[in-house]
Scaffold this motif. Sequence first.
Motif, short mmCIF file in Angstrom:
data_model
loop_
_atom_site.label_atom_id
_atom_site.label_comp_id
_atom_site.label_asym_id
_atom_site.label_seq_id
_atom_site.Cartn_x
_atom_site.Cartn_y
_atom_site.Cartn_z
N THR A 128 -0.51 -14.75 5.19
CA THR A 128 0.82 -13.92 4.95
C THR A 128 1.33 -13.48 6.45
O THR A 128 0.30 -12.94 7.43
N LEU A 129 2.38 -13.44 6.76
CA LEU A 129 3.13 -13.14 7.82
C LEU A 129 3.91 -11.56 7.75
O LEU A 129 4.33 -11.41 6.77
N SER A 130 3.81 -10.86 8.63
CA SER A 130 4.35 -9.72 8.96
C SER A 130 5.91 -10.06 9.19
O SER A 130 5.84 -11.05 9.87
N ASP A 182 -5.86 -14.63 5.02
CA ASP A 182 -5.80 -13.46 3.98
C ASP A 182 -6.54 -13.96 2.64
O ASP A 182 -7.15 -13.00 2.22
N THR A 213 7.74 -1.81 8.76
CA THR A 213 8.47 -2.20 7.73
C THR A 213 7.56 -2.57 6.38
O THR A 213 7.97 -2.58 5.29
N GLU A 214 6.36 -2.34 6.78
CA GLU A 214 5.33 -2.34 5.49
C GLU A 214 4.54 -1.11 5.79
O GLU A 214 3.95 -0.88 6.83
N LYS A 267 -6.01 -5.49 4.19
CA LYS A 267 -5.63 -6.35 5.21
C LYS A 267 -4.85 -5.44 6.23
O LYS A 267 -5.10 -5.33 7.62
#
Lengths: 322, 322, 322, 322
Positions: free
Chosen positions: A8-10, A107, B81-82, B88
């Motif tokens: 998964t990408l941020s 992930d 943003t998250e 994770k």
Amino acid sequence: MRVHFFFTLSYFSLPCFPFVLLHRNLGKSGLRVSCLGLGTWVTFGGQISDEVAEQLMTIAYDSGVNLFDTAEVYSGGKAETERGLNRKHIVEGLKGSLQRMQLEYVDVVFANRTDSNTPMEEIVRAMTHVINQGMAMYWGTSRWSAMEIMEAYSVARQFNLIPPVCEQAEYHFFQREKVETQLPELYHKIGVGVVSWSPLACGIITGKYDNGIPETSRASMKPYQWLREKIMSEDGKKQQAKLKELAHIAEKLGCTLPQLAIAWCLRNEGVSSVLLGSSNPTQLTENLGAIQVLKPLSSLMFDFGVDHLLGNRPHSKKDYHH
Amino acid sequence: MRVHFFFTLSYFSLPCFPFVLLHRNLGKSGLRVSCLGLGTWVTFGGQISDEVAEQLMTIAYDSGVNLFDTAEVYSGGKAETERGLNRKHIVEGLKGSLQRMQLEYVDVVFANRTDSNTPMEEIVRAMTHVINQGMAMYWGTSRWSAMEIMEAYSVARQFNLIPPVCEQAEYHFFQREKVETQLPELYHKIGVGVVSWSPLACGIITGKYDNGIPETSRASMKPYQWLREKIMSEDGKKQQAKLKELAHIAEKLGCTLPQLAIAWCLRNEGVSSVLLGSSNPTQLTENLGAIQVLKPLSSLMFDFGVDHLLGNRPHSKKDYHH
Amino acid sequence: MRVHFFFTLSYFSLPCFPFVLLHRNLGKSGLRVSCLGLGTWVTFGGQISDEVAEQLMTIAYDSGVNLFDTAEVYSGGKAETERGLNRKHIVEGLKGSLQRMQLEYVDVVFANRTDSNTPMEEIVRAMTHVINQGMAMYWGTSRWSAMEIMEAYSVARQFNLIPPVCEQAEYHFFQREKVETQLPELYHKIGVGVVSWSPLACGIITGKYDNGIPETSRASMKPYQWLREKIMSEDGKKQQAKLKELAHIAEKLGCTLPQLAIAWCLRNEGVSSVLLGSSNPTQLTENLGAIQVLKPLSSLMFDFGVDHLLGNRPHSKKDYHH
Amino acid sequence: MRVHFFFTLSYFSLPCFPFVLLHRNLGKSGLRVSCLGLGTWVTFGGQISDEVAEQLMTIAYDSGVNLFDTAEVYSGGKAETERGLNRKHIVEGLKGSLQRMQLEYVDVVFANRTDSNTPMEEIVRAMTHVINQGMAMYWGTSRWSAMEIMEAYSVARQFNLIPPVCEQAEYHFFQREKVETQLPELYHKIGVGVVSWSPLACGIITGKYDNGIPETSRASMKPYQWLREKIMSEDGKKQQAKLKELAHIAEKLGCTLPQLAIAWCLRNEGVSSVLLGSSNPTQLTENLGAIQVLKPLSSLMFDFGVDHLLGNRPHSKKDYHH
């Protein structure tokens, strides 16, 4: 094991998404994934150039997709001489892939179809091991039966190991049973979510087989003979008829048939993410647009029309009577 | 997760401390921390120069402080943003911070406010993982309810994972409930200690708002509007009145009001350490001096006068009668 | 331990209930209990004759009540020389009561207030023991703090013992904090339900103290001096004023004030059952009638009017902000 | 809970069985049961005299049957006002039945359909309790889904309790799915076996409905309206046609249609025992004779002809290919 995993990408910058891509938790885990993901295993296996591959990933990322499903050895060519889920293969396989992809970890690492030669305890111990070693954050299953997943959970609880967080399952208009009747029970009991693949039924739902099978399509290739046969079968013809009617509904809704098909998968709240397998940029952009169909529709009206037409709503186990 | 952690320093040489800084165990863990710590997260976020920051740390260290609370991302600028406490984020967040700070590990890593999207089992497993990986020695919670901490403990015991050792909680003259009634029970039952922050109530207790809010103070800045409103409220005015009387007591004791406020926190033996948030050297030196107030006073007399004046001693759960 | 327990009755014949008494699960256990129960411990302790006692039980049973709360040693006279929750007292106490009451087992055995001299592990082991011996079906707690219950649960999970299923707690117009803010969290996390007692606040809500304390009432007796003082206090007077207004609402609803008070407890779905403590048949019949108030009212309207008037709705923990 | 259990008989003398009745293990437990059992719950509920009942049991016993399925409360009359699988009902129900039947214990106690109000942990704990108390030797499930059984197993492993040994499931020519596709997986994974009931599909396979529904048959009775409707439905008519052809096969094999149907159930080695529900001695003797059909036939040939004709062989999950 086929090495098969998510990363998964941020979002490094806030991209101006053309539309809002909803995020959902992966099962009951804390990992948030975009409700549409990019499944690269079908298309990135030699059929498309690296350039196109990069283009696809950019489009997806810019649209808010943070979930990429990658399966190194899905890519054609290399025959797998060994298969199985024993500890050695799980650990070695993942380690090798991480090196080749220059990643520190993935992930979610997936165990494809259970290997009946390896005891469940060994599989769950090995998955727990790669997580404890920092090579993966979570583990999931792919094409396991609900019973097999429950067994994995049971083993994890008995030996204090880490249980799986999601199952990858085929899900589209013509394949509903497992995702709609069996997996919801798993979600409620043990928190395992669903990531669905093949929302367009290997291309059947795109409408490209309306007038037979074009010579340039995947279905005309040798290894896809099963697909060709499926399309030409009696059931296949009935499905084509239904698709024509569904295309009318799509038209009324102002969207394309594939968009309708993808939005239909997303209306199921048990599905954490739908993996798209598009092999060209135009198609991918179209498919990502499905998210716009989801909102305006009253879900009740939507369900009724389509489900009524499909006529294959599976009976929920909970409704079962003598 | 906001990456947020403690590191403690050893004394390489024995400095001639101007006064003895008592050390206490962090909860029932074996880690000894100075009863006053330096909380750098408020003040190091751009408001002060690197030079001043170094000066503050030197003063603290030379005074015997061995506890430094650092929270990398508290510093403004970069928008997160998250957020969340999934595996994770916990692992990645801590790893990134260690790299940037060129540390091998931190002493205590904290999980800020629980994330209701992530199951407790996942949080406790991830915290145990970073400890097992050598990235932290202990883990703690920050702004969790007593029930949430108890749930974390319960999960840790059920799955043989590592429970938290301390909770960071706001504690000062006007915020006593949690630290005085709920957390002592946790300490006795499961050994979780308290590190308190904001002993001066975000500056309210320094007396600088006696005559309204000066334009140069924190409370006049945009993001601190809530603080401004709090000060000007009806309750805020009552508090100002009490502070005037407390200032008289401080005078009698030969100390300043902030010193009285800090010493008052320290009289509570359930508090392992009080984090100071001073942003200038003079202030910090003054605050560290609170330790001198603690000793000469008969704690009974001390308590009586101040508690009587405050008139807000919470009822201990244990004293409750029908 | 005060020997204190529930027994539930099956309906041998189908009585023609004057109204339908709803049943609810006791916490998340499978035991169904009537939402109104008869608490005999206050009233059966010598203040009423055996004849009246039998009358009360018959009325309750005929109304559909299947939950009877009995506490042998609550009955006056016999002084308890020993108290505590050690294994010996729990086992001996329950065994003795079963013999005297000629019962084989009770449905739920309760541990009153935790005994700080006995470790939680011993209490939970003893409770599990009496259940395994067939002397009880479930165990519950009475007047424990949420933290203590959570500790019991944690111990049960750590050592594979049986956790408690419910807590008995005081709950009425003027005592809301614990039942409305702390126990719901317990219910969701660990399945512990609430059985509430004192819906009429020891008689305060009956209106009988409107014009002072009558000489014949409970409050005029020596051991109830605390009650007398409570009524005559400043807070007590405010409560009397509120009760007058609530009586108006009751009138509008066509019910009595006690019926309104009991129905108000029942509107809280987290409450499995409300124990009534009436000492005379007329009163009991009136109180049981509360069930009729529950239905016709729109719960929203109901809540609003009464809660607004009470003005003491506790803040849910979940709403807490800095 | 409907009290429902097995008891198995030892052979005190060696009767000269007219034919050998094979014994099989009940699931992977050590208990050996005759492959045909007598299900008394349908027929002993008032439809037949005590004399006939005794006659039936004698015939069965003399034929080597050692498995008797009894369900006290199945017999009409007493209405159950309460149902459910909570601890109290499980324990009380079994205790009461043992007293009335003057038995010390039963061999297998069954939990009918799961009760969604009772948590699985409570059910498994209660079943373990009655076994630990010596009231039963094993426990089984009746009409549970495979997932529910797996959940019970998982809970048993997590808390070190006793898992179920078998599931009672309907199984005959026209109801194959669960027994042939879902339960084999359970048998292999966790050792849960199958005891099947209704081998003659509630009489549909006896041939007695060939020419409509006779007025004296069960299907003409009021509570069996569902059966009548089933027979007269479109599906029912197709089934009648198939039965006619199956009757020809039976004739060729020198047996009756019911014997063929029962032997067909027995050919499935996953079935530990088939419960017969005959209500008259002649019928029972005929049914027991099925055992003689099983041997002479090459099972392969047998399977082929019948399965081909039935045309409803379910796809085994294991055979599934993309």
